[in-house]
Design a protein around this motif. Structure first.
Motif, PDB file in Angstrom:
ATOM      1  N   VAL A   4      38.669  32.784  29.364  1.00 30.12           N
ATOM      2  CA  VAL A   4      38.726  34.214  29.057  1.00 30.12           C
ATOM      3  C   VAL A   4      39.878  34.400  28.079  1.00 30.12           C
ATOM      4  N   ASN A   5      39.554  34.847  26.866  1.00 28.24           N
ATOM      5  CA  ASN A   5      40.556  34.928  25.799  1.00 28.24           C
ATOM      6  C   ASN A   5      40.685  36.353  25.276  1.00 28.24           C
ATOM      7  N   SER A   6      41.816  36.985  25.617  1.00 29.66           N
ATOM      8  CA  SER A   6      42.131  38.342  25.130  1.00 29.66           C
ATOM      9  C   SER A   6      40.960  39.305  25.350  1.00 29.66           C
ATOM     10  N   ALA A   7      40.302  39.170  26.502  1.00 33.79           N
ATOM     11  CA  ALA A   7      39.114  39.984  26.781  1.00 33.79           C
ATOM     12  C   ALA A   7      39.505  41.397  27.205  1.00 33.79           C
ATOM     13  N   THR A   8      38.847  42.373  26.602  1.00 32.74           N
ATOM     14  CA  THR A   8      39.000  43.775  26.966  1.00 32.74           C
ATOM     15  C   THR A   8      37.612  44.362  27.188  1.00 32.74           C
ATOM     16  N   LYS A   9      37.488  45.176  28.231  1.00 28.37           N
ATOM     17  CA  LYS A   9      36.226  45.858  28.484  1.00 28.37           C
ATOM     18  C   LYS A   9      36.501  47.322  28.783  1.00 28.37           C
ATOM     19  N   ARG A  10      35.901  48.192  27.952  1.00 29.54           N
ATOM     20  CA  ARG A  10      36.060  49.637  28.147  1.00 29.54           C
ATOM     21  C   ARG A  10      34.712  50.250  28.486  1.00 29.54           C
ATOM     22  N   TYR A  11      34.745  51.212  29.388  1.00 32.22           N
ATOM     23  CA  TYR A  11      33.587  52.046  29.689  1.00 32.22           C
ATOM     24  C   TYR A  11      33.978  53.478  29.337  1.00 32.22           C
ATOM     25  N   GLY A  12      33.605  53.929  28.147  1.00 35.31           N
ATOM     26  CA  GLY A  12      34.055  55.238  27.693  1.00 35.31           C
ATOM     27  C   GLY A  12      35.560  55.235  27.523  1.00 35.31           C
ATOM     28  N   SER A  13      36.226  56.163  28.198  1.00 32.67           N
ATOM     29  CA  SER A  13      37.687  56.260  28.092  1.00 32.67           C
ATOM     30  C   SER A  13      38.414  55.360  29.088  1.00 32.67           C
ATOM     31  N   LYS A  14      37.687  54.725  29.995  1.00 30.93           N
ATOM     32  CA  LYS A  14      38.316  53.883  31.019  1.00 30.93           C
ATOM     33  C   LYS A  14      38.353  52.433  30.573  1.00 30.93           C
ATOM     34  N   THR A  15      39.519  51.810  30.679  1.00 33.01           N
ATOM     35  CA  THR A  15      39.674  50.390  30.378  1.00 33.01           C
ATOM     36  C   THR A  15      39.668  49.624  31.685  1.00 33.01           C
ATOM     37  N   THR A  57      36.916  37.234  23.838  1.00 35.16           N
ATOM     38  CA  THR A  57      35.794  36.348  24.144  1.00 35.16           C
ATOM     39  C   THR A  57      35.862  35.863  25.586  1.00 35.16           C
ATOM     40  N   VAL A  58      34.693  35.581  26.133  1.00 34.13           N
ATOM     41  CA  VAL A  58      34.562  34.972  27.457  1.00 34.13           C
ATOM     42  C   VAL A  58      33.519  33.868  27.323  1.00 34.13           C
ATOM     43  N   THR A  59      33.907  32.625  27.591  1.00 38.22           N
ATOM     44  CA  THR A  59      32.999  31.503  27.383  1.00 38.22           C
ATOM     45  C   THR A  59      32.903  30.612  28.615  1.00 38.22           C
ATOM     46  N   VAL A  60      31.765  29.946  28.728  1.00 36.62           N
ATOM     47  CA  VAL A  60      31.529  28.937  29.755  1.00 36.62           C
ATOM     48  C   VAL A  60      31.156  27.649  29.037  1.00 36.62           C
ATOM     49  N   SER A  61      31.927  26.610  29.263  1.00 38.49           N
ATOM     50  CA  SER A  61      31.733  25.329  28.560  1.00 38.49           C
ATOM     51  C   SER A  61      31.756  25.517  27.051  1.00 38.49           C
ATOM     52  N   GLY A  62      32.613  26.431  26.602  1.00 40.65           N
ATOM     53  CA  GLY A  62      32.868  26.594  25.180  1.00 40.65           C
ATOM     54  C   GLY A  62      32.028  27.616  24.454  1.00 40.65           C
ATOM     55  N   VAL A  63      30.994  28.180  25.102  1.00 42.92           N
ATOM     56  CA  VAL A  63      30.135  29.168  24.444  1.00 42.92           C
ATOM     57  C   VAL A  63      29.861  30.318  25.408  1.00 42.92           C
ATOM     58  N   PRO A  64      29.508  31.507  24.892  1.00 42.65           N
ATOM     59  CA  PRO A  64      29.124  32.605  25.793  1.00 42.65           C
ATOM     60  C   PRO A  64      27.949  32.199  26.669  1.00 42.65           C
ATOM     61  N   PHE A  65      27.965  32.651  27.908  1.00 44.12           N
ATOM     62  CA  PHE A  65      26.931  32.235  28.853  1.00 44.12           C
ATOM     63  C   PHE A  65      25.527  32.566  28.362  1.00 44.12           C
ATOM     64  N   ARG A  66      25.377  33.670  27.652  1.00 44.73           N
ATOM     65  CA  ARG A  66      24.047  34.084  27.200  1.00 44.73           C
ATOM     66  C   ARG A  66      23.404  33.067  26.258  1.00 44.73           C
ATOM     67  N   THR A  67      24.203  32.225  25.638  1.00 49.32           N
ATOM     68  CA  THR A  67      23.634  31.238  24.714  1.00 49.32           C
ATOM     69  C   THR A  67      23.103  30.005  25.445  1.00 49.32           C
ATOM     70  N   HIS A  68      23.397  29.883  26.739  1.00 52.82           N
ATOM     71  CA  HIS A  68      22.883  28.758  27.509  1.00 52.82           C
ATOM     72  C   HIS A  68      21.415  29.012  27.863  1.00 52.82           C
ATOM     73  N   ARG A  69      20.547  28.132  27.459  1.00 50.37           N
ATOM     74  CA  ARG A  69      19.156  28.224  27.897  1.00 50.37           C
ATOM     75  C   ARG A  69      19.072  27.750  29.345  1.00 50.37           C
ATOM     76  N   ARG A  70      18.190  28.386  30.118  1.00 53.40           N
ATOM     77  CA  ARG A  70      18.021  28.007  31.511  1.00 53.40           C
ATOM     78  C   ARG A  70      19.372  28.032  32.223  1.00 53.40           C
TER      79      ARG A  70
END
Length: 303
Positions: A4-15, A57-70
């Motif tokens: 997890v690298n400098s990850a920020t997540k905002r929902y509207g005005s809430k961080t 960024t948030v990665t699993v084994s070096g890449v975002p999880f969504r890029t992992h097939r299966r």
């Protein structure tokens, strides 16, 4: 590995998560701690690609999880044991996931046996107890034999035998070289299971270090004693530079002097000791101290 690298997540005005960075390495059970509202669930969802970070960024084994097939072959996760179709059997639930992830169907029977659900595998999940649903969730996480595993409150509803089994399972998975990331509010479970800790508060990183170092740096070991002359001994201990607090009837909690010096002081002054015990640093005390300014809700009030 989870990064997890400098990850920020905002929902509207809430961080919910604020410039958060940490690494979860293979070969260890890493505990994930934080008060309610600290951003733990949001962080787990970003790791699994269920939410995208607003920044960083948030990665699993070096890449975002969504890029992992299966995906189940790469990451296994238990976030909520109730998120299973109640009309399906345990076997049907796992079989559907196996087919969609290209996993051999023989793995279904293997993981059901691993978690102790073979005898109820063909019963509808809606009739499972919470502990059984947790076991099914763990079976789901193990299905693809993945190198990375995430568990959120995995022992809720477990009986003592189940709790002990989960502890041994997580340690075994880590010993196999897997990355095991465990979120829980139960400090005793962290003390008994985790090697490393990641602690967050208000979406920010508070600590990332070995569990033993975390507990030791945030609290000091104390000595608990009991004596019919507790008041007299307390005065002597304070004069010797110790900090003394009452602990029940005739009891004192002492910091600043080791047990052997307290024993000598009592002996020299002919004071009877009924108990003299060193109490090691507590993970719970360390956590409460570190997160005191990060608690969103206190009893009877909101910050």
């Amino acid at each position: 590995m989870i990064e997890v690298n400098s990850a920020t997540k905002r929902y509207g005005s809430k961080t919910a998560v604020d410039n958060l960075s940490f690494t979860v390495r293979p070969g260890h059970v890493t505990g994930f701690l934080g008060p309610n509202g600290a951003g733990k669930t949001t962080t787990l969802r970003m790791i699994l690609g269920l939410d995208a970070p607003t920044a960083g960024t948030v990665t699993v084994s070096g890449v975002p999880f969504r890029t992992h097939r299966r995906g189940l072959r790469h990451v296994g996760a238990l976030l909520d044991a109730h998120h299973v179709h109640g009309g399906r059997s345990g076997t049907a639930h796992l079989s559907a996931l196996a087919r969609s992830n290209g996993i051999p169907l023989r793995r279904v029977d293997e993981v059901l046996r691993e978690v102790g659900l073979t005898d109820v595998a063909r019963r509808r999940v809606g009739g499972y107890s919470l502990g059984m649903k947790q076991r099914l969730g763990i079976a789901t996480a193990l299905l693809g034999d993945p190198p990375v595993l995430l568990f959120d409150e995995p022992i809720n509803g477990m009986d003592p035998e189940g709790v002990l089994w989960v502890r041994h399972l997580f340690r075994r998975l880590a010993a196999q070289g897997r990355t095991v990331f465990l979120s829980s509010h139960l400090m005793t479970e962290m003390e008994n299971t985790a090697d490393e800790l990641v602690v967050i508060g208000q979406g920010r990183l508070l600590a990332a270090e070995p569990l033993a170092r975390f507990a030791a740096r945030s609290t000091r070991p104390s000595v608990v004693l009991r004596s019919p002359q507790a008041d007299e001994l307390a005065a002597l201990l304070v004069a010797a530079g110790a900090r003394v607090e009452p602990e029940g009837v005739g009891g004192l909690a002492v910091t600043g002097l080791p047990a052997n010096q307290i024993g000598i002081l009592a002996f020299d002054n002919k004071i009877v000791l009924q108990e003299l015990t060193t109490r090691s640093a507590s993970l719970e005390e360390a956590f409460m101290k570190l997160t005191a300014d990060s608690v969103e809700y206190l009893a009877g009030q909101q910050r």
